[in-house]
Every structure is written in structure tokens, then in C-alpha cells.
Enzyme design. Structure first.
Site: not given
Lengths: 234, 757
Positions: B58, B104
Site C-alpha cells: 500500500h 478504500h
């Protein structure tokens, strides 16, 4: 005509109101910080839309305690123009400057769309130039616009012609279908007994320029300006 | 002080670092040994935690970075490319547009409302830290089909979360797209794009400059929420994922509204050297990235960090992903002014440290150094030992099975009218009003085109300009042919911008894929990025940033490869904006581009036959580029009365949309008559999804000028009919195929999603 746009923490439509007054109406305008105890005299105070204090408790419930509200109250007592739009309307209700209360929308969701409004009273400076029964196309954007008041208050609002706007169909029928949020008798906007304090859920500042889908919002402010002019000449 | 004296001291209460603990932190044994080499010692528990989040996919892009290098990032309008909080592009007159998309997905799959809400909050912070005022959000959403309870829970929660955050903070949500496909049943996708406007002179970067400058923490207090969010985003969703709810943060849009106003006031007042939001990996990421970009170090004292819980350890404070926090570096002598502005907005401001010259991130807790690491090792991809992997890739076996679909399906739907009505009412093609009516899409009064069209258009106040934005990404195409799907995603988003008359100028992307350790998944990823890079080059579109979201898997498997592309375009004069709906009776309808027999991967095949197979439509970049040039030029000359992209659902759906899309803007329904002469089957004529096509209408006097323009660009144009009447009629070589009342088409489409939830 001098305008003041109150800025609460969480106000979102403050810039939009400022923009149309400055650019479209070409009138002097200033922001008024919510913590202000005093500010230069203005002819019209706008309480703009938004989510004051996040509206986490109940819409407008915290903002009504802001220092600036004392000045808003004085402006109203003095007979100066006060207009509460959306969250501003909710704050005026919480502050007791207008009667009644807001509940969550009937469908429990936020609604943003263009609606039709019928002008049911032109006894206010905000609507005096608009023929009664005229239909305006103005957007709404709120989660709590389901207006409510008790029977006596409703009777009084009606008797005193203080219901200024009602949600209606394109043809002007105030049918349940035309009611976006479940509001009592399709009420979209009301004023105080003297007519100088207006609260309305729809956003006139969003439809005052070409390209914005409608220019009907101008009607209110042009009324207000003409009212101010005739007051001056009187 | 000499470095050797400052060696961090492990707290005796810290857990012992064992291979098991290292594994739980998502680090490989090799990565752990590299960390030991970099530090010249064993890391403390706090340092292990910091490396773990900073080296997660990430934050580090360690698996995807080598592939992403193919994407073009340069161009004359690029003011800020990838590597900062968001991309910035010049739109002339000293103004710029700032934009980025971020995913998300995992948080939203577990806690739909908060996951989506914090997604909005995170991307908005990326925009205003650059010095731009956020003016719009768009969302690209993917869920399972709504007949599943889980999909409905995801869907309603995510939409409410986006509405709750965006409406409260006062940034309009003006567009985007949504698709429903069971590949996303467990792992929904929530990609949020934000757009901001700014002046060049206010550009502010996330860099720590000036040794001795104060490092100031502002915004919400730090709690235990979201610890290991970045690591959590870098693994597959498991059965136990429900237990990871604590890795999802809680949103406070009011706090962010204050942060937004205060940040812009600080930046415009010239009080800052640099600023960065605390998103993924919180304080760890903001300190190390700012120091690494500025080639400096940062020394902070955690005891000064405002905390909402007592007894938090340095590990927890450094890894917390509590929302609505920022780290800023004040200009020397401006500390008081900074505090005054923050006080005005009721925000915490804590002086937590200073910029140093030693290149280290040094973390103290009550004076005791608890972590000391080179900033570069955490956040500079060029640092020796920083992880980068070239993963093996292998063409997936499934591709051979889905290459074709049985020919009999072509003739299975004799009732074409019924097919069109069913397509218009299907979850994927029906009106999405149910969603966008819950979003305030007008606040800030820039919205020139209400939601429902392929692109959103925003005016730039005080100028004649407007900015158009579109998001696209068709998972079926990418599943069936990742390379082609990647190309089409870029081309379609750019085309949707170009049909408004705006010149596409830049791209941001969000790449949603499965586990990159699986060579078949990695192959999909490589192929899709290759396709995107080719399309970006051909269409002159630099990529200014984006986000990679891997590990979109559940026990049921990986999601379809889903690259989502956001394209931003510039319209020099907003009065020349083109809208998709038919306007005037008698106007000539033209089809730009060519229709081929291309039903593979189509909506017709998927929605009506339940099949995801076949070869997706080919995308040739030359005609695509010619088409987009014609659209922009024709709009600039005021030739086009309407223009609509022909994509999902083919020509028939595009034509139907042109008859009723004006309803949203208060226009009347407007029928049309189309007659085409092709060598295609009736089904292909109506529902083929051939690329690079636009259905447009022009007034008769302008028709020949448009023909000339197309000829000069070598673009196919055929006259197909006339606007007018109360029906949509389509003929094939004069033989009637379709005759539907526009009112019936509109009714089939408009109630859309509300019927499914």
C-alpha cells in the site's frame, strides 16, 4: 444594500452566497465570523447552508448558541432582513426566531435535486415582487427538511400568511408526490410575524446564473433589493 | 550529538521480535534481514512496526512499481506528477487543477459506511494539502449484484458513507460510475477521485526543508483506530476479516472541514514550508516521506502528540491511522501565526519536533529515543535495500475457456424491443439517480452538467473555462482481455470527457487487482498497465498519480482485474459545453466511428444472457485519437447540438439515452428515427459495443461542416437519422427493428436502482 454572510464552523454555502451577492447582484457583502460579538451594520444577514458543528447533535442545535446569534436576534428585532437558507433555516428554528422544528426527511436519506416551489405569500420583502402563485424551480439539498409545527402554530402561520413557499408540481399542485421530504403541508419556507425573517430549505443562491439550471433564485433577491429601494424612497 | 549515542532503547514491555512476529507484520525473512543490515542492528518493536507499514504494498508499491514505470508522466501541462499527495496540471491563467483517485476497498467491505466515508476524507486531504480548494468528488464503485443481501449492505452503506462525508464537508459529489457483478460480492471496490482548483503560486509540497524548522501536528487526536490499516490493505480479505474492524478508522467530516479551511488559510498566508496529511501509516508515513523528499531528517517527541486514549505505546502512536490529522512544517518565525489560525478553527496544534540534517527519522518518547531509522529506507525507492520485486507473470488458464461464446446466443433474443427495455432497466445500465440524489452535487455552485451523463463538468469561477471529469473501467473487458481492457478504460474515460467538448489533459488511475504473488494475477496487472500506457501515449495523456490496490481477494477468489481511470479535461469556454441529449426536432443524427460485429463481453451478453465471455471490442488508437480531436474541435466551433458515447449497451442504449437524459436538466423527451444500412446482424447493429463511436446531433446547416471536419481527420461519419417525435424508431436497411415510445424507454430506465434496494 449591504449584505452579511454569517460563517459558522461547518458552513458550506457561505462562499456561494457571497459569490452571487457580489457577482450577480453586485452589492457590497462581507463575511461575519460566528464568534463576532459585533459587526458593522448590514441591511440583510444571510445564515447560509451547511453542517454547522457537523450537525452531529441536531441540525442547528449548537450553532444557535454562537455569539453572533445575539446580533442576528437584534437585526430581526430592528426589522432588518434575515434569511436562513437550509442549515440557516434550521438554526433560526432552533434559536426560536421562527416557529416549528425540523425532522429527518421522510425517506431518511439526504436529497439533492431541483424542486418546484409555489410562492404562497408575497407579503415579505423577499417575495413582494413575485406574483402570488408563481412557480419557481430551485434546488434542495438536505437530510432534515421535514418541517413540523403544532396545530395552533400552523393555524397562525396560515392566518398570518406566513407560509411563503410550498413544494409543488410543475403545474403548481401541492400534492404529496411533490413533497420531497414529508414536510407538513408541503411547507418549504416560512417567515416571522413581521415578515423580515425568512427561513427556507431550498437554495436560491444555487440558481442565479446562466448554466446553473435555473435563474429563479434571483427573484427573491431582486424583490429584496426593490423593497430596500422603496423603503429608502418612502 | 553523535549518532552512536542515540541508539534506540527497546522498552522491556515490548514483545520479543521472533520470526513469527516478523511474519505477522507482513515482512518476509529477507526483508527483515535487510532491515537489520540497514540499521546495523536489530530493530526495536516500534521500528519493526514502522518498517512493516512503510514496506507494505500500500505504501511502497514494491510489487507494482516496476510495471507502473511504463506509464507516461510528462507533459507540458504537468506541474506536479506522481510522488506527491496529488497531481497538478496547468489550465492557464495562473490556475491549475489538482486531482487524484484512491481506493478504500477493504475498509468498505468490512464497515461500508465508515470505510467509504474515510475514503472520501483521505482523498480530500490529498487535494488540500497541495494548496488546492477541493471542488468535486467522483466515485467508481463495484458491488455484487443487488439480489444478494451482502451486496445491498455494501451498496447502501457505501453510498450513505460517501453522502455523509461529502455533504457535511461541503464538497459536491458530481459523478462517477457504478457496476454490479458478483465478482465483487465479498470484496467491493470503492475508488474515490477528488478534484481541486488552485493558483500555481499556492502549490505546496509534502517536503521537510530548513534544518531547525518546527514540525507541527494539527487536527484530530491520535487514538488506537486504524492501526495497521496499510498492512491490512495489503493482504487478502479472510474469514477473520470481520474481526479486523478496528483496522477501519472512524470519520469526522466536521473536523476535516475545519482542517480544510485552516490548511488553505495557512498555505495562502504563506506560513508553511511543507505539509502532508496523515493517511495510511499515519505519523510514520508523514514524517518519513516528508524527510525523504526534502533530503532531511525529522526528530519528533511522541509525548507531545495529542492523544485521545491513555497509555498508548510509541508503536501505537506511530502506527495509528486516526483520521483528520496533518503534519506541517512552519516557516521560521511563523509559528505564532500558525497557532493563531489553528486556534481560530478550534484545532489542536502541537509542536512535536524539528527538521534535522542527518536524514534520520528519530522518534522519542519522554526524551528516550525509541526509533531511529534513515528516512530514505522508509520512503525513498532509490535507497539501497528498499524493496522492489519483479514478480513472475503467467497467462491465466481461464482465458482460453472464455475466448468465445456459442453463436446461437446471437439469435436467441428475437424480441429486440424487449431486449432494449430490459437492458435499460438492468442494474448496470439503469438510472443511478438513487445514488446521486443522496449526494449534494451542487454545493459551491460550479456544477454545469448534472449527474447522469458520462462526464461531470465544473465551471472555473472568474474565468470562462470549465473542467470536465470522467471515470471509467469495464471489468468484463479487462477480465476477458486485460491488455485491451486497460486500453479501453483510458480511451473511454477520455472519450466521455471529449464528448462534452473538453480537451482531455491528464489521467489518474486506481488499479484494483488480486494478489500479485499469483503469477496469473500479476500477468493481468502487467497486461492492463501495458494497455493503459499505450492508450495514454497515443492520446497524449500524462498520468499524474494514482493508487494501486492489490490483494482484492476473498476466499471465493480474486475480483476481476479492474483498472479505473479518471480523466480530466479542459473546456476553454464553458458556454460551448456539449450535453448528451437530443434537443431540436429536425436535427441530423450522425454516428462517428464504425460499428463492427463485437458482442464479446457486452452488456447484451452479460445482462440478458448471463454470460461473461467472448472477445471484447477492439480498440485502435488512431481512430480513437481522431474521434476525440474531432469532438473537441467541433464543440469549439459550436457544431454539435448533442454528443453521447456509444459504449455499454451499444448504439440502441446510447440512442435511448439521448432521448431522455435531458429530463434531469428539466428538458422534454425527444424522439428520433434512425436508419442504418450495415452488413451486421440486427443484434450486433443495436448492441455491439464497438469502440471509438459517438452518437451526435447537428443542426442541418452545420451538418456539412461537420462532415468536412471528419473527412479532414480521416474519421468515419455516417448520417443515421433525424431528431423528433415521441418515438425512438430504428430501421435496418429500411426494415423496422425497434419502435418504442420515448416515455416507455424513460420509465424503464428512470426507476432503476430504487427497484433493487
Amino acid at each position: 444594500m449591504r449584505f452579511g454572510v454569517v460563517v459558522f464552523p461547518g458552513s458550506n454555502c457561505d462562499h456561494d452566497c457571497f459569490h452571487v451577492i457580489q457577482k450577480v447582484l453586485q452589492q457590497p457583502v462581507q463575511f461575519i465570523w460566528y464568534a463576532a460579538g459585533r459587526f458593522p451594520k448590514v441591511d440583510c444577514l444571510i445564515l447560509p447552508g451547511g453542517f454547522s458543528y457537523g450537525d452531529y447533535l441536531r441540525t442547528g442545535a449548537i450553532a444557535r448558541f454562537s455569539p453572533v446569534m445575539e446580533m442576528v436576534r437584534r437585526q430581526a428585532e430592528r426589522g432588518g432582513a434575515v434569511i436562513g437558507i437550509c442549515n440557516g433555516f434550521q438554526i433560526l428554528l432552533e434559536a426560536g426566531l421562527l416557529p416549528g422544528a425540523m425532522r429527518r426527511n421522510r425517506d431518511l436519506t439526504f436529497i439533492c435535486k431541483y424542486v418546484h416551489l409555489r410562492v404562497d405569500s408575497n407579503l415579505t420583502p423577499f417575495t413582494r415582487r413575485i406574483p402570488q402563485g408563481r412557480i419557481l424551480r430551485i434546488p434542495i439539498a438536505h437530510g432534515e427538511g421535514n418541517y413540523y409545527c403544532d396545530r395552533q402554530t400552523l393555524a397562525r402561520l396560515k392566518a398570518e400568511k406566513r407560509i411563503v413557499f410550498r413544494y409543488c408540481t410543475a403545474q403548481g399542485q401541492t400534492s404529496p408526490d411533490a413533497n420531497p421530504n414529508g414536510s407538513l403541508e408541503n411547507i418549504a419556507g416560512i417567515c416571522n410575524a413581521r415578515g423580515n425573517v425568512l427561513g427556507m430549505m431550498p437554495h436560491p443562491e444555487r440558481c442565479m446564473e446562466q448554466g446553473m439550471g435555473s435563474t429563479d433564485g434571483c427573484e427573491l433577491f431582486l424583490s429584496l433589493l426593490s423593497a430596500a429601494r422603496s423603503a429608502l424612497s418612502a | 550529538m553523535k549518532r552512536g549515542k542515540l541508539l534506540p532503547v527497546a522498552d522491556p514491555k515490548d514483545p520479543e521480535i521472533t520470526p513469527k512476529l516478523v511474519k505477522e507484520h507482513g515482512l518476509t525473512p529477507r526483508e527483515y534481514s535487510t532491515i537489520n543490515k540497514i540499521l546495523g542492528r536489530q530493530p526495536t518493536y516500534t521500528e519493526l512496526g514502522i518498517f512493516s507499514v512503510m514496506w507494505s504494498e500500500h505504501c511502497s508499491y514494491k510489487n507494482s512499481r516496476p510495471v507502473l514505470r511504463q506509464l507516461p508522466t510528462q507533459g507540458p501541462r504537468v506541474i506536479q506528477g506522481p510522488g506527491e499527495n496529488a497531481g497538478v496540471m496547468d489550465i492557464g491563467g495562473g490556475r491549475a487543477v489538482c486531482f487524484k483517485v484512491e481506493s478504500h476497498n477493504h475498509p468498505s467491505a468490512i464497515e461500508p459506511y465508515q470505510g467509504a466515508a474515510t475514503g472520501v476524507g483521505g482523498i480530500l486531504r490529498d487535494i488540500f494539502t497541495m494548496g488546492a480548494r477541493p471542488v468535486a468528488c467522483l466515485d467508481s464503485l463495484r458491488f455484487g449484484k443487488l439480489n444478494h443481501l451482502r451486496a445491498r449492505r455494501h451498496f447502501t452503506g457505501v453510498v450513505a458513507g460517501i453522502a455523509g462525508y461529502g455533504n457535511c464537508i461541503g464538497v459536491p459529489t458530481i459523478g462517477g460510475e457504478v457496476m454490479f457483478d458478483d465478482t465483487y460480492l465479498d470484496n467491493c471496490l470503492v475508488n474515490v477521485m477528488a478534484v481541486g482548483f488552485m493558483r500555481h503560486k499556492h502549490l505546496t509540497l509534502g517536503r521537510a526543508h530548513g534544518v531547525g524548522n518546527r514540525v507541527i501536528y494539527i487536527g484530530a487526536t491520535t487514538g488506537r483506530d486504524g492501526i495497521h490499516g496499510a498492512t491490512f490493505a495489503s493482504e487478502e480479505l479472510s474469514e477473520e476479516a470481520e474481526e479486523r474492524r478496528s483496522a477501519v478508522q472512524v470519520a469526522d467530516p466536521f473536523m476535516e472541514k475545519l482542517l480544510l479551511e485552516a490548511t488553505l488559510e495557512l498555505i495562502r498566508g504563506g506560513h508553511l514550508v511543507g505539509i502532508q496529511d496523515m493517511g495510511a501509516a499515519g505519523l510514520s508515513c508523514s514524517t518519513s516521506e516528508m524527510a525523504a523528499r526534502g533530503h532531511t531528517g525529522i526528530d519528533i517527541e511522541l509525548a507531545h502528540v495529542p492523544q485521545r486514549e491513555s497509555g498508548m505505546t510509541p508503536y501505537e502512536i506511530m502506527l495509528s491511522e486516526s483520521q483528520e490529522r496533518m503534519l506541517l512544517i512552519a516557516k521560521p518565525g511563523q509559528e505564532k501565526a500558525v497557532k493563531r489560525i489553528l486556534k481560530k478553527w478550534h484545532l489542536h496544534a502541537a509542536d512535536i519536533g524539528c527538521v534535522t540534517k542527518d536524514g534520520l527519522v528519530r522518534v522519542r518518547y519522554h526524551g528516550q529515543v525509541v526509533a531511529e531509522m534513515p528516512a530514505g529506507a522508509l520512503a525513498d525507492t532509490k535507497f539501497p535495500g528498499y524493496p522492489t520485486y519483479h514478480r513472475p507473470a503467467r497467462r491465466p488458464a481461464y482465458l482460453d475457456k472464455v475466448k468465445t461464446f456459442p453463436a446461437e446466443f446471437q439469435s436467441r433474443e428475437p424480441d429486440l424491443e424487449n431486449a432494449l427495455l430490459r437492458l435499460l432497466a438492468s442494474q448496470n445500465l439503469c438510472s443511478k439517480r438513487y445514488i446521486w440524489q443522496q449526494y449534494d452535487h451542487m454545493v459551491r455552485t460550479n456544477t454545469l452538467l448534472l449527474p447522469g451523463a458520462g462526464a461531470a463538468v465544473l465551471r472555473v469561477k472568474h474565468t470562462k473555462k470549465a473542467v470536465a471529469v470522467a471515470m471509467d473501467g469495464n471489468n468484463r473487458y479487462t477480465y476477458l482481455d486485460p491488455h485491451l481492457g486497460g486500453r479501453i478504460a483510458v480511451a473511454e474515460a477520455a472519450r466521455n470527457v471529449a464528448v462534452t467538448g473538453a480537451l482531455p489533459i491528464g489521467v489518474t488511475n486506481c488499479l484494483n487487482f488480486g494478489n500479485p504473488m499469483d503469477p496469473e494475477i500479476f500477468w493481468q496487472f502487467k497486461q492492463a498497465v501495458k494497455g493503459m500506457a499505450e492508450a495514454c501515449r497515443a492520446l497524449n495523456l500524462p498520468v499524474t498519480g494514482g493508487n494501486v490496490s492489490l490483494y482484492n481477494e476473498s476466499p471465493a477468489g480474486a475480483v476481476d482485474p479492474t483498472p479505473i481511470v479518471g480523466v480530466v479535461g479542459l473546456l476553454e469556454d464553458h458556454a460551448l459545453m456539449v450535453t448528451p441529449w437530443f434537443k431540436t426536432s429536425g436535427d441530423v443524427i450522425v454516428l462517428l466511428g464504425k460499428t463492427h460485429d463485437e458482442l464479446g463481453g457486452s452488456s447484451w451478453l452479460y445482462e440478458l444472457q448471463g454470460i461473461k465471455a467472448g472477445k471484447p471490442p477492439v480498440l485502435n488508437l488512431k481512430p480513437e485519437s481522431a474521434l476525440q480531436k474531432v469532438l473537441v474541435q467541433a464543440a469549439g466551433l459550436g457544431l454539435l447540438r448533442s454528443a453521447q458515447d456509444c459504449s455499454d449497451g451499444g448504439l440502441a442504449v446510447a440512442a435511448a439515452e439521448c432521448t431522455f437524459l435531458g429530463r434531469t436538466a428539466g428538458q422534454v423527451l425527444m424522439g428520433a428515427e434512425l436508419n442504418l444500412g450495415t452488413g451486421l446482424s440486427d443484434t450486433s447493429l443495436l448492441f455491439s459495443e464497438s469502440q471509438s463511436r459517438v452518437l451526435a446531433s447537428v443542426s442541418p446547416p452545420d451538418f456539412l461542416r461537420l462532415v468536412d471536419l471528419c473527412r479532414s481527420k480521416g474519421l468515419d461519419l455516417i448520417e443515421v437519422g433525424r431528431v423528433g417525435g415521441k418515438f425512438l424508431r430504428v430501421y435496418h436497411h429500411g426494415r423496422p427493428l425497434l419502435e418504442q415510445k420515448t416515455g416507455d424507454l424513460y420509465s424503464a430506465w428512470k426507476n432503476g436502482l430504487a427497484a433493487y434496494v
